[in-house]
Scaffold this motif. Structure first.
Motif, PDB file in Angstrom:
ATOM      1  N   ARG A   1     -15.951   0.147   0.757  1.00  0.00           N
ATOM      2  CA  ARG A   1     -14.942   0.903   1.484  1.00  0.00           C
ATOM      3  C   ARG A   1     -15.293   2.382   1.345  1.00  0.00           C
TER       4      ARG A   1
ATOM      5  N   ARG B   1     -12.746   3.307   5.670  1.00  0.00           N
ATOM      6  CA  ARG B   1     -13.424   2.414   6.602  1.00  0.00           C
ATOM      7  C   ARG B   1     -14.179   1.339   5.822  1.00  0.00           C
ATOM      8  N   GLN B   2     -14.106   0.106   6.315  1.00  0.00           N
ATOM      9  CA  GLN B   2     -14.842  -0.996   5.713  1.00  0.00           C
ATOM     10  C   GLN B   2     -16.274  -0.984   6.225  1.00  0.00           C
ATOM     11  N   ALA B   3     -17.206  -1.326   5.332  1.00  0.00           N
ATOM     12  CA  ALA B   3     -18.616  -1.306   5.718  1.00  0.00           C
ATOM     13  C   ALA B   3     -19.401  -2.242   4.805  1.00  0.00           C
TER      14      ALA B   3
ATOM     15  N   VAL C   1     -24.818   2.778   5.208  1.00  0.00           N
ATOM     16  CA  VAL C   1     -23.837   1.702   5.379  1.00  0.00           C
ATOM     17  C   VAL C   1     -23.752   1.322   6.852  1.00  0.00           C
ATOM     18  N   ARG C   2     -23.307   0.085   7.115  1.00  0.00           N
ATOM     19  CA  ARG C   2     -23.042  -0.369   8.478  1.00  0.00           C
ATOM     20  C   ARG C   2     -21.560  -0.734   8.573  1.00  0.00           C
ATOM     21  N   TYR C   3     -20.868  -0.064   9.502  1.00  0.00           N
ATOM     22  CA  TYR C   3     -19.445  -0.307   9.681  1.00  0.00           C
ATOM     23  C   TYR C   3     -19.207  -1.581  10.484  1.00  0.00           C
ATOM     24  N   GLU C   4     -17.951  -2.003  10.533  1.00  0.00           N
ATOM     25  CA  GLU C   4     -17.602  -3.256  11.204  1.00  0.00           C
ATOM     26  C   GLU C   4     -17.905  -3.234  12.695  1.00  0.00           C
TER      27      GLU C   4
ATOM     28  N   THR D   1     -24.020   2.664  12.066  1.00  0.00           N
ATOM     29  CA  THR D   1     -24.575   2.928  10.744  1.00  0.00           C
ATOM     30  C   THR D   1     -24.457   4.417  10.425  1.00  0.00           C
TER      31      THR D   1
END
Length: 245
Positions: free
Chosen positions: A197, A205-207, A220-223, A227
């Motif tokens: 998170r 944001r979740q990733a 990171v890559r978000y939902e 990236t």
């Protein structure tokens, strides 16, 4: 390179002592305290520092701009190496500067500096606090903090300090060419391949954490598939420090 070691029973903060010494022209100096009354962490947080822990800061002068972002991550690797060498505990690193053991925080690192116009550091202070021999923590942090003793490992703060200073010397020598240390950081980084998170202010944001880049940013890559390489803020790892949703 030998450290000028200064030992104290109690200080407000070993980083503060080093910064005072820096203003007086000191170089290659280590300050070690048995306890701190005003220990500091990242993002303005306090760092609880009762007797039984290792509270150590090192000061040196002159660090090129291109090496500044490397110092704190490499210091985390130095801590992991010193702990493993002295008592056998194999630690991980939570991006970017927490050393963890069995899912709990064992050590925090805070780097402070005085910058020159060219972006390099006139002086640099790296502060390290390791929970070594504590047998309990206050209720508000008991679920997230660990000590070596509470995890079944035996080592004295003084013995750990000696080996840690050796590793910090090796770290300084590696700063111009940190490839091997960077790979070890990646191997130890508990974020990689796990849901995280990303927190910035009130936004979350979740990733998925993918990689650590050459400057130790966390990719990171978000939902939504986007990236990003995160270089500041807070990143929580699912399953650590109470983050479970």
């Amino acid at each position: 390179m030998a450290w000028d070691i200064r030992r104290c029973d109690e200080v407000d903060s070993t980083n503060n002592v080093c910064k005072t010494l820096a203003a007086q022209g000191a170089d290659n100096t280590a300050v070690i305290a048995r306890r701190q009354t005003a220990g500091k962490g990242r993002l303005g947080r306090s760092f609880r520092s009762p007797e039984g822990g290792l509270y150590l800061s090192v000061l040196w002068r002159g660090c090129p701009a291109g090496q500044l972002l490397t110092v704190t991550p490499l210091a985390a690797v130095a801590v992991c190496r010193a702990i493993e060498q002295t008592c056998g505990a194999v630690c991980g690193i939570k991006w970017c500067n927490d050393v963890v053991l069995n899912g709990k925080k064992l050590c925090g690192i805070l780097t402070e500096s005085s910058l020159r116009p060219d972006g390099g550091a006139e002086w640099l202070v790296v502060g390290i606090g390791v929970n070594v021999a504590q047998t309990a923590f206050p209720p508000d942090i008991a679920d997230v903090a660990a000590s070596l003793a509470m995890q079944g490992y035996s080592v004295s703060p003084d013995a750990l300090a000696e080996v840690l200073l050796e590793q910090l010397t090796a770290m300084r020598q590696a700063l111009p060419h940190p490839q091997a240390w960077r790979e070890e950081y990646r191997r130890r980084c508990v974020n990689l391949g796990r849901p995280v998170r990303v927190l910035r202010g009130d936004a979350s944001r979740q990733a998925m954490a993918l990689d650590v880049d050459q400057q130790f940013g966390l990719t990171v890559r978000y939902e939504n598939g986007e990236t990003e390489t995160v270089r500041s803020g807070e990143v929580s790892v699912r399953g650590l420090y109470g983050y479970i949703e």
